[in-house]
Design a protein around this motif. Structure first.
Motif, PDB file in Angstrom:
ATOM      1  N   TYR A 178       5.639   1.172  -3.799  1.00  0.00           N
ATOM      2  CA  TYR A 178       5.339   0.680  -2.450  1.00  0.00           C
ATOM      3  C   TYR A 178       6.026   1.566  -1.411  1.00  0.00           C
ATOM      4  N   ALA A 179       7.341   1.804  -1.591  1.00  0.00           N
ATOM      5  CA  ALA A 179       8.107   2.571  -0.618  1.00  0.00           C
ATOM      6  C   ALA A 179       7.596   3.999  -0.507  1.00  0.00           C
ATOM      7  N   ASN A 180       7.248   4.608  -1.629  1.00  0.00           N
ATOM      8  CA  ASN A 180       6.754   5.982  -1.587  1.00  0.00           C
ATOM      9  C   ASN A 180       5.398   6.067  -0.902  1.00  0.00           C
ATOM     10  N   ALA A 181       4.513   5.099  -1.149  1.00  0.00           N
ATOM     11  CA  ALA A 181       3.218   5.097  -0.467  1.00  0.00           C
ATOM     12  C   ALA A 181       3.408   4.914   1.036  1.00  0.00           C
TER      13      ALA A 181
ATOM     14  N   HIS B 142       4.493   2.147 -11.190  1.00  0.00           N
ATOM     15  CA  HIS B 142       4.545   2.781  -9.867  1.00  0.00           C
ATOM     16  C   HIS B 142       3.201   2.658  -9.162  1.00  0.00           C
ATOM     17  N   GLN B 143       2.091   2.794  -9.907  1.00  0.00           N
ATOM     18  CA  GLN B 143       0.755   2.655  -9.310  1.00  0.00           C
ATOM     19  C   GLN B 143       0.544   1.259  -8.746  1.00  0.00           C
ATOM     20  N   LEU B 144       1.116   0.245  -9.403  1.00  0.00           N
ATOM     21  CA  LEU B 144       0.977  -1.121  -8.882  1.00  0.00           C
ATOM     22  C   LEU B 144       1.671  -1.269  -7.538  1.00  0.00           C
ATOM     23  N   GLY B 145       2.739  -0.493  -7.318  1.00  0.00           N
ATOM     24  CA  GLY B 145       3.358  -0.482  -5.997  1.00  0.00           C
ATOM     25  C   GLY B 145       2.408   0.054  -4.941  1.00  0.00           C
ATOM     26  N   PHE B 146       1.629   1.083  -5.290  1.00  0.00           N
ATOM     27  CA  PHE B 146       0.594   1.572  -4.370  1.00  0.00           C
ATOM     28  C   PHE B 146      -0.393   0.456  -4.035  1.00  0.00           C
ATOM     29  N   ALA B 147      -0.818  -0.288  -5.062  1.00  0.00           N
ATOM     30  CA  ALA B 147      -1.803  -1.347  -4.863  1.00  0.00           C
ATOM     31  C   ALA B 147      -1.228  -2.459  -3.987  1.00  0.00           C
TER      32      ALA B 147
ATOM     33  N   ASP C  78      10.345   3.372   4.458  1.00  0.00           N
ATOM     34  CA  ASP C  78      10.251   2.583   3.243  1.00  0.00           C
ATOM     35  C   ASP C  78       9.910   1.139   3.573  1.00  0.00           C
ATOM     36  N   GLY C  79       8.778   0.701   3.070  1.00  0.00           N
ATOM     37  CA  GLY C  79       8.425  -0.694   3.242  1.00  0.00           C
ATOM     38  C   GLY C  79       7.875  -1.019   4.603  1.00  0.00           C
ATOM     39  N   GLY C  80       7.801  -0.031   5.497  1.00  0.00           N
ATOM     40  CA  GLY C  80       7.239  -0.307   6.804  1.00  0.00           C
ATOM     41  C   GLY C  80       5.782  -0.675   6.681  1.00  0.00           C
TER      42      GLY C  80
END
Length: 492
Positions: free
Chosen positions: A79-82, A207-212, A244-246
């Motif tokens: 999530y943070a990286n996306a 990590h991909q689920l964080g993108f989703a 991050d997380g914005g």
């Protein structure tokens, strides 16, 4: 306190504060878990030695399903990286500039640990200590770096994997899980080498689920592949201002997290209560079947002698537990998010996250220092693991470690806390290719160094406590990234 109050007051109301809490809680669980499970004894030469007591506590194996929080790190990291990559691109930055910015946040506190341990080992050697005395201390203090090696391997792939996510959606983690399953089959039936890619692929799947989750939070739930243009709407960020997380308010033409396209081609994580319950129950059922009648061990933390160890590399059983953890996380999300809009809880989360990597990196060094001090005073208890005396020693042991760690964080925490948003740099046309190659090569050198240190035996006679090649590779990689962050080959 005033600084925390100012940071809390500047936090946008739509920030996903829950992700920050998850990161902080995961670190706390890792620290307390490592401390609580540690067993100290004297070896044949009369020197203190430490090991995990988990092998003596089979009743605790199911508890590892809760305290194995590496999947949470990669979920939050995705999530943070996306979020930070999207914000960086909206400001006109490129992928290499984003990687350099992420390297500062990760490597500044890590380099402090590496240099202090190497310097301490050198002083010990000059004082007459033998290599086989120095290496066990460095080995134990650097156990946390195995996780950082995996994470630093995933981060440089974020631009490519996020583009793949935008095109194929949830199909990507599904394929990665199938590849992990193939690796597990290789471990069980041969060849075992089939499992080696799972060290990366398993964590990439989470990590991909964080993108989703990020796309769901933004309301971008179009079918994957329909909209592959870079995000254009402005993003507001809170906390330390690094993206991050914005988040931003969902655009009115997008479908929100609770609805929109469903199926594996969607870019959004299903966020409804029904989906969360399905993940929780489904993940638990699969994990129970795989570890009960199935071939996988119950413990989600690796133990000696396990053929299908779950954590290194990640197994299908661990990914099933990660799915259950995700379901529970989503079930609690709305209520906890409301609670985090109170001043005091949110200020506490900001405080922990400002030094969260420092806490993680130094928590076993605190154990080394405490054991050394108690041994020097002749006051080191060494009850056998799992006995009543060992259990009674847990509370004073953890409390004393907390005091030592607090001192270490006070000393080294400012290195992490002062790491702000990186300079807005973009490659000059002349040096773009060289800058990209140097950045990727430097990341690879750092990952190699941390992995090589973890793979080197605790008893290896290393003069500086580190494998020489690993130490040189780390210093070269981290130094190169520092040089590139300073502006070489870039224009502001």
């Amino acid at each position: 306190m005033r600084r925390l109050a100012r940071l809390a007051a500047r936090t946008p109301p739509d920030r996903e504060r829950y992700l920050d809490l998850l990161r902080a809680l995961a670190i706390i669980l890792v620290v307390l878990g490592h401390w609580a499970i540690a067993a100290v004894e004297y070896d044949e030469s009369g020197r203190p030695d430490g090991h995990s007591a988990l092998t003596a506590l089979p009743w605790a194996y199911p508890l590892t399903w809760a305290v194995q929080v590496m999947p949470v790190f990669f979920l939050v990291g995705g999530y943070a990286n996306a979020a930070s990559l999207a914000a960086h691109q909206r400001r006109g930055g490129d992928a290499i500039g984003w990687l350099l910015g992420r390297s500062a946040r990760l490597l500044r506190p890590t380099s402090a640990l590496v240099l202090v341990l190497a310097g301490g080992a050198l002083v010990a050697r000059l004082g007459g200590a033998q290599p086989d005395e120095v290496r066990p201390v460095v080995w134990f203090a650097t156990i946390p770096l195995w996780f950082l090696a995996a994470y630093l391997a995933v981060v440089p792939l974020t631009p490519v994997m996020y583009a793949l996510h935008r095109r194929l959606g949830l199909l990507v983690p599904l394929v990665l899980v199938l590849l992990v399953a193939a690796g597990d089959l290789g471990r069980a039936l041969g060849p075992a080498g089939l499992a080696l890619p799972a060290y990366l692929l398993g964590w990439l799947a989470v990590h991909q689920l964080g993108f989703a989750w990020y796309d769901a939070r933004q309301g971008r739930c179009r079918p994957a592949g329909r909209d592959t243009a870079p995000d254009q709407a402005p993003t507001t960020t809170g906390g330390r201002g690094n993206g991050d997380g914005g988040s931003q308010q969902p655009r009115p033409d997008d479908t929100g997290p609770a609805g929109g396209p469903t199926g594996l081609r969607t870019r959004c994580l299903p966020m409804s209560r029904r989906s969360a319950i399905a993940m929780l129950l489904g993940g638990l059922v699969v994990a129970v079947l795989l570890t009960g009648p199935g071939p996988y061990p119950i413990s989600m933390i690796n133990l000696p002698g396990q053929r299908l160890a779950n954590a290194a590399p990640p197994s299908v059983a661990l990914l099933a537990v990660a799915t259950a953890q995700l379901g529970l996380i989503l079930l609690l999300r709305a209520r906890v998010e409301r609670w985090l809009h109170r001043d005091r809880p949110w200020q506490a989360v900001i405080a922990v996250n400002s030094v969260v990597l420092t806490v993680f990196l130094w928590h076993l060094s605190a154990a080394v220092l405490l054991v050394g001090a108690l041994h020097g005073l002749g006051l080191l208890p060494t009850p056998p693991a799992g006995t009543a005396a060992w259990l009674a020693w847990r509370l004073p042991w953890v409390l004393m470690l907390a005091v030592v760690l607090a001192v270490l964080v006070a000393i080294f925490g400012p290195i992490e806390a002062s790491t702000g948003r990186p300079r807005h740099l973009r490659a000059s046309a002349r040096w773009a290719g060289a800058r990209a190659a140097l950045t990727v090569g430097a990341f690879a050198a750092v990952v190699y160094a941390l992995a090589a240190n973890g793979a080197t035996a605790k008893t290896a006679p290393e003069p500086l406590g580190w494998p020489v090649a690993a130490l040189v590779a780390y210093l070269a990689g981290a130094g190169t990234l520092r040089l590139l962050r300073s502006g070489w080959g870039s224009r502001g």
